[in-house]
Scaffold this active site. Structure first.
Site, PDB file in Angstrom:
ATOM      1  N   SER A 410      12.891  -6.071   4.848  1.00  0.00           N
ATOM      2  CA  SER A 410      12.282  -7.327   4.027  1.00  0.00           C
ATOM      3  C   SER A 410      12.108  -8.447   3.850  1.00  0.00           C
ATOM      4  O   SER A 410      11.280  -9.526   3.800  1.00  0.00           O
ATOM      5  CB  SER A 410      12.843  -6.802   2.828  1.00  0.00           C
ATOM      6  OG  SER A 410      13.576  -5.259   2.267  1.00  0.00           O
ATOM      7  N   HIS A 431       6.077  -3.719   5.476  1.00  0.00           N
ATOM      8  CA  HIS A 431       6.543  -3.340   4.457  1.00  0.00           C
ATOM      9  C   HIS A 431       6.660  -3.157   3.937  1.00  0.00           C
ATOM     10  O   HIS A 431       6.209  -2.660   2.485  1.00  0.00           O
ATOM     11  CB  HIS A 431       7.012  -5.079   4.425  1.00  0.00           C
ATOM     12  CG  HIS A 431       8.090  -4.976   3.046  1.00  0.00           C
ATOM     13  ND1 HIS A 431       8.447  -6.182   2.582  1.00  0.00           N
ATOM     14  CD2 HIS A 431       9.490  -4.720   3.202  1.00  0.00           C
ATOM     15  CE1 HIS A 431       9.735  -6.183   1.245  1.00  0.00           C
ATOM     16  NE2 HIS A 431       9.946  -5.359   1.844  1.00  0.00           N
ATOM     17  N   GLU A 443       3.185  -3.863   2.752  1.00  0.00           N
ATOM     18  CA  GLU A 443       2.804  -5.637   2.773  1.00  0.00           C
ATOM     19  C   GLU A 443       2.735  -5.612   4.542  1.00  0.00           C
ATOM     20  O   GLU A 443       3.323  -4.697   5.342  1.00  0.00           O
ATOM     21  CB  GLU A 443       3.929  -6.291   2.898  1.00  0.00           C
ATOM     22  CG  GLU A 443       4.243  -7.307   1.461  1.00  0.00           C
ATOM     23  CD  GLU A 443       4.967  -8.061   1.382  1.00  0.00           C
ATOM     24  OE1 GLU A 443       4.422  -9.025   0.326  1.00  0.00           O
ATOM     25  OE2 GLU A 443       5.941  -7.413   2.171  1.00  0.00           O
ATOM     26  N   ASN A 481       9.164 -11.009  -1.292  1.00  0.00           N
ATOM     27  CA  ASN A 481      10.476 -10.787  -1.749  1.00  0.00           C
ATOM     28  C   ASN A 481      10.072 -12.466  -1.281  1.00  0.00           C
ATOM     29  O   ASN A 481      12.141 -13.225  -2.407  1.00  0.00           O
ATOM     30  CB  ASN A 481      10.755 -10.458  -0.465  1.00  0.00           C
ATOM     31  CG  ASN A 481      11.239  -8.795  -0.809  1.00  0.00           C
ATOM     32  OD1 ASN A 481      11.222  -8.522  -2.045  1.00  0.00           O
ATOM     33  ND2 ASN A 481      11.712  -7.929   0.212  1.00  0.00           N
TER      34      ASN A 481
END
Ligand code: 3HC
Length: 698
Positions: A410, A431, A443, A481
């Site tokens: 992540s 991701h 992602e 994130n």
């Protein structure tokens, strides 16, 4: 004998004896753009004037009957003929008009069909009125003609959900007068002949009386007030259907008025932006590059993420080798996957008959060497760089040369992970978002040495899994994130300075988020953020204001839902605020000498959104996201961002860059380290440009 007359580019009339076949050919989806409307109107007028045909039949070439109005025309000045007028003209035709539907007959397409005097479907057809999903309502007679054909309750159901209805159900509901197999032109000719022969009856909706059902209308209106308080158009849909008991012309006028009310809301812009965002993110530099084959994949790690990824791959029809070091953990992974697949059967995502065969595509193993033949391997173990490097070095030795090696990290640096192999060109980040078999976002993280072919393979995998892939660059947290970590600090500052976690959650839920940040934190597990903060502690700049509330909570062993306690206390399905968190917050304020102050819900939303937009701008400046629309897609499809707002940067455009810069400068008076104006926003404010300008050409 037949002859064909081309009316304009998309519309032609073929005459076969007494039958006039009107063909619409406007790829990709035969949307009713201006040329289609003009051509169709000319064809109808010409045929009625000549008066030679006994039946007119409208059908489409290509993959589908009309899939709706041309959404790209929305927001521009409307051009005549308008679709509602055209539908009325079709219905008023002295010569009977029927339609033959195939593919996805949606929105304005179904409205054209409902204005014809009979409808024949071709097997595989799906119909629907999905306008509500675009923030509008069926505005070409759909809210008036559907209740006439299927009754008020069924019309309410289809119009307020926008769902795609399978052909058999459409036939049963009364939307179709027949369902057959065949090519659209052949079916059109045969159906028209049936009309001539008196085997297919025709009727006009203005001759059908609607059976009133005020009970159904009131019950749904009440339900939607609770379940969809934010969405404007869904309530207008109900109002429009309620008008269907009036004479058709009156009902159509009411529909028109409500339609324009919807068209003028920013929600319409937001929802249409979301529709195109889903498609625009596929336009990446590697779009035309041929990917490697992906049929067999490996997943390392049978925890929540690994099991979710494996489930998603199995549902996509891929074969999966699941690796765990210990048999016990492997068994747990297999059990989770089995449960996930059972859930997919319940939700109608997997046919019951295919359950056993799908599960058979899973090969559990405790030996990494079982990955020798995998086309692509996703590593999904815990976030520890040393462990990941070891795994990638091992994979490099085991996997075939053409294999793609992916990490589901992540936050961690994909370049460093790739450097543990001798084939960094085959390494990338994939991701996934939890639960990975449900969430649509993926992602695709492209590292410095990732080959275009490897990136294209990541996109291919996403397509097979029916996920929305967004291309991201390498940085701590990639797109989503990284931005979330930044605006998460705003929430923490608001909490420290006076807002309760519950007020913050409810303010943001009021804005439209599916869940506020503290509910999300409890769901995801507070230990994840804790681990990340500990990892980053050595590099934390001394000027950064650090809030310790979350650390204190984690020190109690309260990690959220999974431990039964976090910001909230969970019992079964219900939750209440954790009173001990309030004490921790008080203690932390006292320790830091902070005097609590009041924040309005609007102030909470403004600060939170401003932080999100500011970090998004920096992500663009750094080239981590290709365009604003990619960031919007990440938040729409991975973070529960309200779809009707179109994403953070679509929302930013409704405020304007100057307003955002002004806010940041005001907030910076308290905390100049955290609140900095990104250069991109400064320039946009000076030039009066928007994020939409940066999306142009996508
Ligand atoms: N207007 C303009 N463009 C459209 C469109 C529309 N209604 N529907 C699809 N497109 C475009 C897509 O943007 C895409 O363009 P691209 O290739 O440049 O990216 C292309 O057509 C193909 O679409 P998809 O990639 O989505 O193809 P699929 O085969 O996966 O799906 C579909 C086809 C089911 C028709 C899907 O595109 C869809 O759901 N479209 C929207 C349908 C809709 O909402 N219709 C109602 C419109 S509003 C209306 O009719 C108002 C009326 O009441 C007055």
């Amino acid at each position: 004998m037949s002859d064909i007359e081309q009316i304009n580019a998309p519309i032609s009339i073929e005459t076969v004896g007494d039958i006039a076949l009107v063909c619409i050919d406007s790829p990709p989806v035969n949307a009713t753009g201006i040329a289609v409307r003009e051509g169709l109107q000319t064809a109808m007028r010409q045929l009625n004037k000549a008066g030679r045909a006994q039946v007119i039949v409208i059908y489409c070439a290509g993959r589908t009957f009309i899939a709706g109005a041309d959404i790209r025309e929305f927001g521009k000045p409307p051009l005549e003929p308008h679709l509602p007028d055209l539908c009325n003209e079709i219905e008023a035709s002295a010569i009977p008009v029927i339609s033959v539907l195939h593919g996805t007959t949606l929105g304005g397409g179904l409205e054209v069909a409902m204005a014809t005097h009979a409808r024949i479907g071709i097997k595989g057809l799906k119909v629907g009125l999905p306008e509500v999903l675009l923030g509008i309502l069926p505005g070409a007679g759909g809210t008036q003609r559907a209740p006439r054909l299927v009754g008020v309750p069924a019309a309410l159901g289809m119009i307020t959900t926008g769902r795609h209805i399978p052909a058999a159900e459409a036939l049963e509901m009364g939307l179709l007068d027949g369902l057959v197999e065949g090519a659209p032109r052949d079916v059109a000719l045969a159906a028209a002949q049936d009309v001539v022969d008196g085997k297919l009856a025709t009727r006009r909706t203005d001759q059908i009386t609607v059976v009133p059902d005020q009970g159904a209308i009131d019950a749904l209106a009440e339900k939607l007030r609770v379940s969809q308080p934010n969405l404007f158009s869904v309530h207008k849909c109900v109002e429009a259907v309620a008008a269907a008991t009036r004479p058709l012309t009156e009902g159509l006028a009411i529909e028109r008025d409500l339609f324009w009310q919807c068209m003028q809301t920013p929600q319409r812009d937001g929802l249409i932006h979301a529709f195109f965002a889903e498609r625009a993110v596929a336009n990446v530099p590697e779009k035309k590059v041929t990917p490697r084959d992906v049929n067999a994949i490996g997943v390392i790690g049978g925890g929540t993420m690994g099991s979710g990824i494996a489930t998603s791959a199995l549902l996509a029809g891929l074969s999966v080798t699941l690796i765990e070091l210990k048999q016990e953990a492997l068994d747990r992974g297999v059990a989770t996957i089995t449960k996930n697949l059972e859930g997919a059967v319940k939700r109608g995502k997997l046919a019951e008959a295919k359950f056993a065969a799908t599960l058979e595509n899973l090969t559990p193993s405790t030996d990494m060497k079982s990955l020798a033949e995998a086309d692509l391997v996703v590593e999904a173990v815990f976030e520890d760089m040393a462990v990941k490097k070891q795994i990638f070095a091992a994979l490099d030795a085991i996997c075939k040369p053409s294999a793609v090696l992916a990490s589901n990290t992540s936050y961690l640096d994909i370049n460093e992970i790739a450097a543990a192999t001798k084939r960094p060109e085959s390494v990338l980040g994939l991701h996934f978002f939890s639960p990975a078999h449900v969430m649509r976002l993926l992602e695709v993280v492209v590292a410095d040495k990732t080959a275009p072919e490897t990136t294209a393979t990541g996109f291919l995998l996403a397509k097979k899994m029916r996920k929305i892939a967004v291309r991201a660059g390498v940085c701590d947290g990639f797109i989503g994130n990284r931005i979330m970590t930044h605006y998460g600090l705003t929430a923490a500052y608001l909490m420290m300075d006076g807002a309760s976690p519950q007020q913050i959650d409810s303010a943001l839920e009021g804005f439209g988020f599916a869940m506020g940040p503290y509910r999300v934190g409890d769901l995801a597990g507070l230990d994840i953020g804790w681990a990340s903060r500990k990892r980053k502690a050595p590099d934390r700049p001394p000027e950064e204001r650090y809030i310790e509330i979350n650390d204190r909570i984690c020190e109690q062993g309260w990690f959220g839902r999974k431990t039964g306690k976090g910001f909230y206390i969970y019992e079964g399905k219900s939750s209440v605020p954790n009173p001990e968190v309030a004490t921790i917050i008080e203690d932390e304020r006292t320790r830091a000498g902070v005097i609590a102050r009041d924040f309005t819900d609007a102030e909470i939303v403004d600060r939170y959104m401003t932080a999100m937009i500011a970090e998004s701008a920096r992500v663009l400046e750094d080239g981590i996201a290709l365009r604003p629309v990619d960031i919007d897609a990440v938040f729409l499809f991975g973070y529960g961002f309200p779809r009707f707002r179109g994403g953070p940067l679509q929302y930013a455009d409704t405020l304007g860059a100057a307003e955002i810069v002004k806010r940041i400068k005001t907030y910076a008076e308290e905390d100049p380290h955290y609140w900095r104006v990104p250069a991109l926003l400064e320039t946009m404010a000076e030039n009066g440009t928007t994020f939409a300008d940066l999306n142009k050409g996508v």
